[in-house]
Scaffold this motif. Structure first.
Motif, PDB file in Angstrom:
ATOM      1  N   ASN A   1       0.867  -1.172   0.000  1.00 34.50           N
ATOM      2  CA  ASN A   1       0.000   0.000   0.000  1.00 34.50           C
ATOM      3  C   ASN A   1       0.911   1.231   0.000  1.00 34.50           C
ATOM      4  O   ASN A   1       1.476   1.600   1.020  1.00 34.50           O
ATOM      5  CB  ASN A   1      -0.900  -0.024   1.238  1.00 34.50           C
TER       6      ASN A   1
ATOM      7  N   ASP B   1       1.528   5.083  -0.645  1.00 36.13           N
ATOM      8  CA  ASP B   1       0.900   6.388  -0.692  1.00 36.13           C
ATOM      9  C   ASP B   1       2.011   7.403  -0.964  1.00 36.13           C
ATOM     10  O   ASP B   1       2.789   7.735  -0.081  1.00 36.13           O
ATOM     11  CB  ASP B   1       0.240   6.644   0.667  1.00 36.13           C
TER      12      ASP B   1
ATOM     13  N   ILE C   1      -2.033  -1.490  -3.852  1.00 35.06           N
ATOM     14  CA  ILE C   1      -2.745  -0.209  -3.836  1.00 35.06           C
ATOM     15  C   ILE C   1      -1.740   0.917  -4.050  1.00 35.06           C
ATOM     16  O   ILE C   1      -0.786   1.061  -3.283  1.00 35.06           O
ATOM     17  CB  ILE C   1      -3.459   0.018  -2.486  1.00 35.06           C
TER      18      ILE C   1
ATOM     19  N   THR D   1      -1.514   4.969  -4.327  1.00 37.79           N
ATOM     20  CA  THR D   1      -2.240   6.227  -4.181  1.00 37.79           C
ATOM     21  C   THR D   1      -1.305   7.377  -4.510  1.00 37.79           C
ATOM     22  O   THR D   1      -0.200   7.445  -3.982  1.00 37.79           O
ATOM     23  CB  THR D   1      -2.762   6.402  -2.742  1.00 37.79           C
TER      24      THR D   1
ATOM     25  N   ARG E   1      -0.801  11.247  -4.097  1.00 40.13           N
ATOM     26  CA  ARG E   1      -1.317  12.328  -3.263  1.00 40.13           C
ATOM     27  C   ARG E   1      -0.386  13.525  -3.444  1.00 40.13           C
ATOM     28  O   ARG E   1       0.823  13.401  -3.303  1.00 40.13           O
ATOM     29  CB  ARG E   1      -1.298  11.876  -1.802  1.00 40.13           C
TER      30      ARG E   1
ATOM     31  N   SER F   1      -1.927   6.678 -13.805  1.00 34.20           N
ATOM     32  CA  SER F   1      -1.924   5.404 -13.094  1.00 34.20           C
ATOM     33  C   SER F   1      -2.285   4.293 -14.058  1.00 34.20           C
ATOM     34  O   SER F   1      -3.140   4.466 -14.915  1.00 34.20           O
ATOM     35  CB  SER F   1      -2.945   5.416 -11.957  1.00 34.20           C
TER      36      SER F   1
ATOM     37  N   ARG G   1      -5.561  -1.495  -7.229  1.00 33.67           N
ATOM     38  CA  ARG G   1      -6.266  -0.248  -7.017  1.00 33.67           C
ATOM     39  C   ARG G   1      -5.335   0.942  -7.239  1.00 33.67           C
ATOM     40  O   ARG G   1      -4.177   0.914  -6.861  1.00 33.67           O
ATOM     41  CB  ARG G   1      -6.785  -0.245  -5.580  1.00 33.67           C
ATOM     42  N   ALA G   2      -5.859   1.975  -7.849  1.00 34.82           N
ATOM     43  CA  ALA G   2      -5.105   3.213  -8.033  1.00 34.82           C
ATOM     44  C   ALA G   2      -6.002   4.383  -7.656  1.00 34.82           C
ATOM     45  O   ALA G   2      -7.125   4.482  -8.134  1.00 34.82           O
ATOM     46  CB  ALA G   2      -4.652   3.347  -9.484  1.00 34.82           C
ATOM     47  N   ASP G   3      -5.529   5.215  -6.762  1.00 32.67           N
ATOM     48  CA  ASP G   3      -6.276   6.404  -6.372  1.00 32.67           C
ATOM     49  C   ASP G   3      -5.449   7.641  -6.654  1.00 32.67           C
ATOM     50  O   ASP G   3      -4.228   7.602  -6.565  1.00 32.67           O
ATOM     51  CB  ASP G   3      -6.609   6.379  -4.868  1.00 32.67           C
ATOM     52  N   THR G   4      -6.111   8.715  -6.962  1.00 28.81           N
ATOM     53  CA  THR G   4      -5.423   9.971  -7.216  1.00 28.81           C
ATOM     54  C   THR G   4      -6.062  11.053  -6.360  1.00 28.81           C
ATOM     55  O   THR G   4      -7.260  11.278  -6.442  1.00 28.81           O
ATOM     56  CB  THR G   4      -5.538  10.335  -8.710  1.00 28.81           C
ATOM     57  N   ILE G   5      -5.240  11.671  -5.512  1.00 27.80           N
ATOM     58  CA  ILE G   5      -5.757  12.719  -4.618  1.00 27.80           C
ATOM     59  C   ILE G   5      -4.895  13.967  -4.774  1.00 27.80           C
ATOM     60  O   ILE G   5      -3.992  14.205  -3.984  1.00 27.80           O
ATOM     61  CB  ILE G   5      -5.752  12.229  -3.148  1.00 27.80           C
TER      62      ILE G   5
ATOM     63  N   ILE H   1      -6.200   7.550 -15.168  1.00 24.47           N
ATOM     64  CA  ILE H   1      -6.122   6.232 -14.558  1.00 24.47           C
ATOM     65  C   ILE H   1      -6.597   5.241 -15.607  1.00 24.47           C
ATOM     66  O   ILE H   1      -7.645   5.442 -16.212  1.00 24.47           O
ATOM     67  CB  ILE H   1      -6.995   6.138 -13.286  1.00 24.47           C
TER      68      ILE H   1
END
Lengths: 469, 259
Positions: free
Chosen positions: A330, A332, A359, A361, A363, A383, A391-395, A413
């Motif tokens: 994970n 980040d 995962i 992320t 940020r 991503s 999982r790929a998140d963009t913040i 993404i």
């Protein structure tokens, strides 16, 4: 392609996993946990000057008061009572490679460190657990007045005042809980000073190796590039895999003076039991330039957002990063930039790959203060997910307080497109090669920023072998 | 060699997600021949190209594809490419981070298994790009990324010329191109025709691209059936009258090809 058993396999990290267990008994190992008693003992072991002892104790107090970060990945499985803050091998720091004990030398040799030094580096530092075991700078670089030494020597040596003036001023222990922890138990790391107008043509490198199970590594890197000077600094990190959690809470403070340039490249490949809670920050003066190149491949959990403060007018920064989150990871990661001076500009470009349930992320935070007239920023984050369980998140965050800022932002993404795989296969590439080509093409903007040897290492890290083919 | 067929498609049917598209296609192409496949929009022309090249999205539900003496009906696309088949895509995909030049070199190496002689390769590439009026800088640009429609099609023809397949299937290579670009692409195709026994299957619904090309056979595809086959003059006829008379017969099931 519907054939599910063909996937990009995890990074082959067998070379990093070679442990050096039999000699661990010879090591000095601090009892686990973080108490005042332990901090006093570390300070004593390290023969700290008085101010540093006080600094450590104050930091510990802060550590106990501060809350855990309230964002990002879960760190509940990290039991601080089971982490040893200080592990020292049986050797002192050596200035000659031959003098480094055989077993430690072997570890670094397998990682290709001495070869890299011979071929392409101006100086090398190698840290094993909590202390540096080897440090060397090429004569011609030293003759230019460049100082590259371990933090402990710097603390008491010729540059003691400078260290005192700068140490944890940019990342104060009040910054966050792990910065406070770092202030209390830091050990090892490098001090670099490049005098005015000196351009170091070839890079300096530090390599951090955490060998002991259940240990923490808290190295401190302090680099001051004086006016008009130029430096490329590279850090590499790795550790063998253990079944207990390890912790890395290093701290990097970079001071880039007027019209200077600093490039800071990192290839991070901690093992997958590592909590990488690292803090990096650069203060950039007028007309100066900060460049970050960052490859994050390892660790169980990472919180990593190198921060740049564009203090001086016309100062610039560029951040290029790639993160590869595989099974059980994970990560980040991202970047932070504060525009303070006028006509400052920042460019952030990141790539994130996630696979096998990993995962990733992204940020970031861009702050343009109201004094920062005519600031310019451009952020782009891509991503790529290699399967449907990852999982790929963009913040991305932006806080713009001027009315004349030039702001660009782009986020994408995606998955590997079956049509693109078919397209490449129609030209004769196997499915595995087609996928590998797409992934390495995706990573290419980062790898081409690295010196050749490191680009090769990175490509080895993103080893795109296919399984079940 | 010219007596033996290069491509032998027999009773080929294919479907996309259980939706039948092609029905009982029979098609024979000999080395050196140029075939044209025409038909209205939605007839299944591109589906035929994809099915021949082995796009896994298109499932063969009947019949067989024999290529150069081998049954390739169930082979993966890379095997077909190595056997000498090439498909010029209607919408070439963008692949960031891989330059056009190194991609072609990679593909060439994969197909021949031989190491590429760099100087010779570069010379050959420069010549082919020159013929297609492509600026040399395109070789260093990421594959199709940010290319205009015309540049993408030229890049496909460039790959064809460099890889020199036994059979090139050109899927709507002329669509979306201006007059000059069509002419340039056509020049590239003529260059390929000149080479030894290169065969072509040109899928198109317009005739502009065919003006300067020698055509041996023309097939008309309607609703997934080849409804008629003729020689090059059929192109002229369609150019004048369109597909109307072929389309009109769609109402009757099992419509026999017109005379």
């Amino acid at each position: 392609m519907s054939d599910n058993n063909k996937t990009v396999v995890d990074i082959d990290r067998s070379v990093y996993d070679i442990k050096d267990v039999e000699n661990e008994q010879d090591f000095y190992r601090m009892e686990d946990g973080f108490t005042e008693d332990i901090v006093r003992k570390i300070s004593e072991e390290k023969h700290d000057p008085e101010w540093m002892k006080e600094f450590r104790l104050n930091s510990l107090k802060l550590y106990n008061e501060l809350e855990m970060p309230d964002w990002g990945p879960d760190t509940d499985e990290l039991d601080m009572n089971l982490i040893s803050s200080y592990v020292r091998s049986k050797t002192d720091m050596k200035g000659k490679w031959e003098d480094v004990p055989e077993d430690i030398k072997n570890t670094f040799e397998r990682l290709g460190i001495p070869e890299a030094e011979r071929e392409s580096l101006a100086g090398v530092g190698a840290q094993y657990d909590s202390e540096l075991v080897y440090h060397n700078v090429k004569d011609e670089v030293a003759d230019q007045g460049v100082v590259y030494t371990d933090m402990e020597s710097a603390l008491t040596g010729e540059y003691a005042d400078m260290v005192h003036e700068y140490f944890m001023k940019l990342v104060p222990p009040t910054d966050h809980k792990y910065a406070a922890l770092h202030g209390a138990v830091w050990s090892g790391g490098s001090f670099v000073y490049v005098p005015k107008g000196v351009k170091v043509d070839i890079p300096l490198q530090s390599y951090f190796r955490l060998n002991a199970a259940g240990a923490g590594q808290f190295e401190h890197t302090l680099i001051i590039v004086d006016e008009g000077a130029d430096l490329h600094f590279i850090e590499g990190c790795s550790a063998p895999k253990y079944n207990v959690a390890n912790l890395h809470a290093g701290c990097v403070e970079l001071f880039v003076k007027k019209n200077a340039r600093l490039r800071y490249s990192t290839i991070e490949n901690w093992s997958k039991n590592m909590y990488n809670l690292n803090t990096k920050r650069a203060l950039v003066e007028e007309g100066a330039r900060m460049e970050w190149v960052s490859g994050s491949f390892g660790s169980h959990t990472s919180y990593l957002y190198p921060m740049t403060i564009l203090k001086g007018d016309h100062s610039t920064m560029e951040y290029t990063g790639i993160t590869f989150a595989g099974k059980g990871q994970n990560l980040d990661t991202g970047a932070k930039v504060v525009h303070q001076g006028k006509y400052t500009s920042s460019l952030i470009s990141t790539k994130s790959i996630s696979k096998s349930g990993g995962i990733g992320t992204y940020r970031s935070s861009v702050i343009i203060n109201k004094e920062a007239k005519h600031a310019k920023t451009s952020v782009s984050c891509d991503s790529l997910m290699l399967d449907s369980i990852s999982r790929a998140d963009t913040i991305p965050g932006m806080d713009i307080r001027t009315d004349d800022a030039d702001v660009g932002h782009e986020a994408k993404i995606g998955r590997i497109s079956d049509e693109a795989v078919f397209y490449l296969m129609s030209r004769g590439l196997s499915e595995e090669d087609a996928r590998a080509m797409i992934v390495s093409g995706f990573a290419n903007p980062v790898s081409k920023e690295l010196p050749l040897e490191y680009a090769v290492e990175m490509n080895n890290l993103i080893k795109l072998e296919m399984s079940g083919g | 060699m010219s007596e033996q067929s290069l491509l032998q498609v027999s009773g080929l049917s294919s479907a996309v997600e259980d939706l039948p598209i092609l029905h009982d296609i029979n098609l024979t192409i000999k080395a050196g021949e140029t075939h044209v496949l025409m038909g209205p929009n939605g007839a299944g022309k591109s589906t035929l190209g994809y099915t021949l090249m082995g796009n896994p999205h298109y499932k063969v539900t009947g019949g067989s594809i024999i290529f150069d003496g081998q049954d390739i009906t169930n082979d993966s696309p890379d095997k077909r490419a190595k056997a000498g088949m090439f498909l010029s895509f209607q919408n070439p995909l963008e692949v960031p981070g891989i330059s056009l030049g190194s991609f072609i070199r990679n593909a060439y190496h994969e197909q021949t298994g031989k190491p590429v002689k760099l100087l010779q390769y570069k010379k050959q590439l420069a010549e082919a790009m020159d013929l297609l009026t492509m600026d040399g800088s395109y070789a260093d640009r990421d594959l199709n990324v940010g290319f205009s429609g015309g540049e993408k099609k030229k890049a496909e023809i460039l790959q064809m010329l460099m890889l020199n397949p036994k059979l090139a299937i050109l899927d709507e290579t002329d669509s979306g191109l201006d007059v000059d670009a069509v002419r340039t692409v056509s020049k590239g195709i003529q260059e390929y025709q000149k080479k030894k026994d290169g065969a072509l299957l040109i899928i198109t619904h317009s005739t502009k691209i065919l003006e300067a090309l020698h055509v041996d056979y023309t097939h008309v595809l309607v609703k997934g059936h080849i409804v008629t086959t003729g020689d090059g003059s059929l192109v002229e006829e369609i150019n004048e009258h369109g597909f109307e008379k072929y389309v009109r017969c769609e109402g009757c099931d099992g419509c026999s090809p017109l005379k």
